[in-house]
Design an enzyme around this catalytic site. Structure first.
Site, short mmCIF file in Angstrom:
data_model
loop_
_atom_site.label_atom_id
_atom_site.label_comp_id
_atom_site.label_asym_id
_atom_site.label_seq_id
_atom_site.Cartn_x
_atom_site.Cartn_y
_atom_site.Cartn_z
N ASP A 190 0.86 -1.17 0.00
CA ASP A 190 0.00 0.00 0.00
C ASP A 190 0.90 1.23 0.00
O ASP A 190 1.78 1.35 0.86
CB ASP A 190 -0.89 0.00 1.24
N GLU A 199 -1.93 -1.49 -5.95
CA GLU A 199 -3.19 -0.83 -6.28
C GLU A 199 -3.00 -0.03 -7.55
O GLU A 199 -1.96 0.60 -7.74
CB GLU A 199 -3.54 0.11 -5.13
N CYS A 201 -12.82 -2.04 14.74
CA CYS A 201 -14.01 -2.55 14.07
C CYS A 201 -15.14 -2.70 15.09
O CYS A 201 -14.97 -3.39 16.09
CB CYS A 201 -13.71 -3.88 13.41
N ASP A 204 -2.67 1.57 7.28
CA ASP A 204 -1.83 1.20 6.14
C ASP A 204 -1.60 -0.30 6.05
O ASP A 204 -1.62 -0.89 4.98
CB ASP A 204 -0.48 1.92 6.23
#
Ligand SMILES: [Zn+2]
Length: 395
Positions: free
Chosen positions: A185, A271, A342, A352
């Site tokens: 990433d 990505e 979460c 990241d």
């Protein structure tokens, strides 16, 4: 066969420097002339192709004899080929419509496809119409030299890029295996975070020199136009910009080399970023362009290709930093949040690292869907065709 370019700094004498500048000027002139001819033909409802343009070159040279004396003739033909490439890029929607090359604005360079000689032993590059130019060969070019491009940087340094053909074939791609796959990433805070936990900090070269650049650029604009002082100020400003660019390039090469040079890595998932779109955010544009992700991915891609490492690009709209492993999608996440918990399963995520892991997950899923043999996910499972059974008829 593999093509590879080596760039060397060259030190021409005063006369040679003058000759190189002249050749750059000829190249620019022919490019602009070709563009004009093509546009004129278009207005007359005709199409002017590369070869009909090239056929006109000898007449042009008769008209303007300095084109003949100042530039290697092959370079002028290449200038027209470059124009053709610019046109075809425009028609394929990869670039803007070609514009005129302007003195002092466009990059000064010209291409020599033939008639040169590379002699690293004597530290010399022999160029047509220019002669023997002193060259620093910091490494020896391996392979058969195909062509040379001479360029002049804005600060006035001369470079030669030697393209060679090497008798090496790229190795076969390694099989996809989740254990040897990493996701990367890229970001502004940390330059790159890998799914195995490694982090490359962002050196922020531009930001470190912004104040110096500001001073130099003010000094430049305060000098009288056309004066020697202004030229001197322009040079030191250009030198500073080049310094930043060189630091950036050096950093990118080091990171991409480190990532591609590991024998245990078989697949790298990245990505597919929409950098052009991201640059529309003016607050971040400077920081984003300082990262040069596109150049980083370009380097990573060719280095991986040479080593048989597979590169998987995942779509740019995947929610990589928002999706928890349990399936919860955090839509409230902003760029400032570095960590989040979460609410569904209680896991704490580093933004990241989670993104890197998700990129890896998406990449593997994509390869599975594409039918690339993915090992160990149900290792070598034999798929037998389904036997058709009669549906029991309901009574
Ligand atoms: Zn969760």
């Amino acid at each position: 066969m593999r093509l590879r370019a080596y760039q060397y700094r060259i030190y021409p004498s005063k006369q040679q420097a003058c000759d190189i500048r002249k050749a750059c000027g000829c190249r620019r002139f022919v490019y602009n002339w070709g563009l004009q001819q093509k546009q004129q033909a278009y207005l007359n409802g005709q199409k002017l192709h590369l070869y009909s343009l090239m056929k006109k070159l000898p007449d042009l040279k008769k008209e303007l004899p300095w084109l003949k004396t100042d530039a290697p003739s092959q370079s002028l033909q290449v200038a027209l080929m470059d124009l053709e490439v610019a046109y075809s890029r425009f028609f394929r929607k990869l670039g803007d419509f070609p514009t005129k090359k302007r003195k002092f604005k466009s990059k000064d360079s010209f291409h020599i496809p033939q008639g040169f000689k590379v002699t690293p032993k004597d530290k010399i590059l022999t160029l047509p119409k220019i002669g023997n130019v002193k060259t620093v060969f910091d490494r020896i070019p391996e392979g058969k030299p195909k062509s040379i491009t001479i360029s002049i940087s804005k600060s006035g340094n001369f470079f030669a890029s030697v393209l060679v053909e090497q008798d090496i074939n790229d190795p076969e791609l390694k099989p996809v295996n989740p254990e040897t796959t990493i996701g990367i990433d890229v970001g502004i805070k940390s330059f790159a975070v890998c799914s195995d936990g490694r982090t490359f900090e962002n050196p922020k070269h531009l930001r470190r020199t912004t104040s110096k650049l500001k001073v130099l650029s003010r000094q430049h604009s305060n000098k009288r136009k056309g004066s020697n002082n202004r030229e001197r100020a322009r040079r030191s400003l250009a030198r500073m910009h080049e310094r930043v660019a060189n630091q950036r390039k050096d950093f990118l090469h080091k990171v991409s080399h480190q990532l591609a040079d590991e024998s245990q890595v078989g697949t790298i998932c990245i990505e597919d970023l929409n950098v052009k779109g991201m640059l529309k955010n003016h607050k971040l544009a400077g920081a984003i362009s300082d990262c040069s992700w596109r150049e980083f991915f370009r380097q990573l891609e060719y280095k991986c290709k040479w080593r048989g490492i597979r590169i998987v690009r995942i779509g740019r709209f995947e929610p990589s930093s928002r999706l928890c492993t349990c399936g919860f999608k955090n839509d409230a996440l902003t760029l400032a949040d570095r960590e989040w918990t979460c609410p569904q399963c209680g896991q704490v995520h580093d933004r990241d690292l989670l993104a890197a892991n998700n990129i890896k997950r998406f990449g593997l899923a994509k390869e599975m869907a594409a039918g690339t043999a993915v090992k160990s996910l149900g290792s070598c499972r034999v798929v037998t065709p389904k036997r058709r059974t009669k549906k029991p008829t309901r009574l």
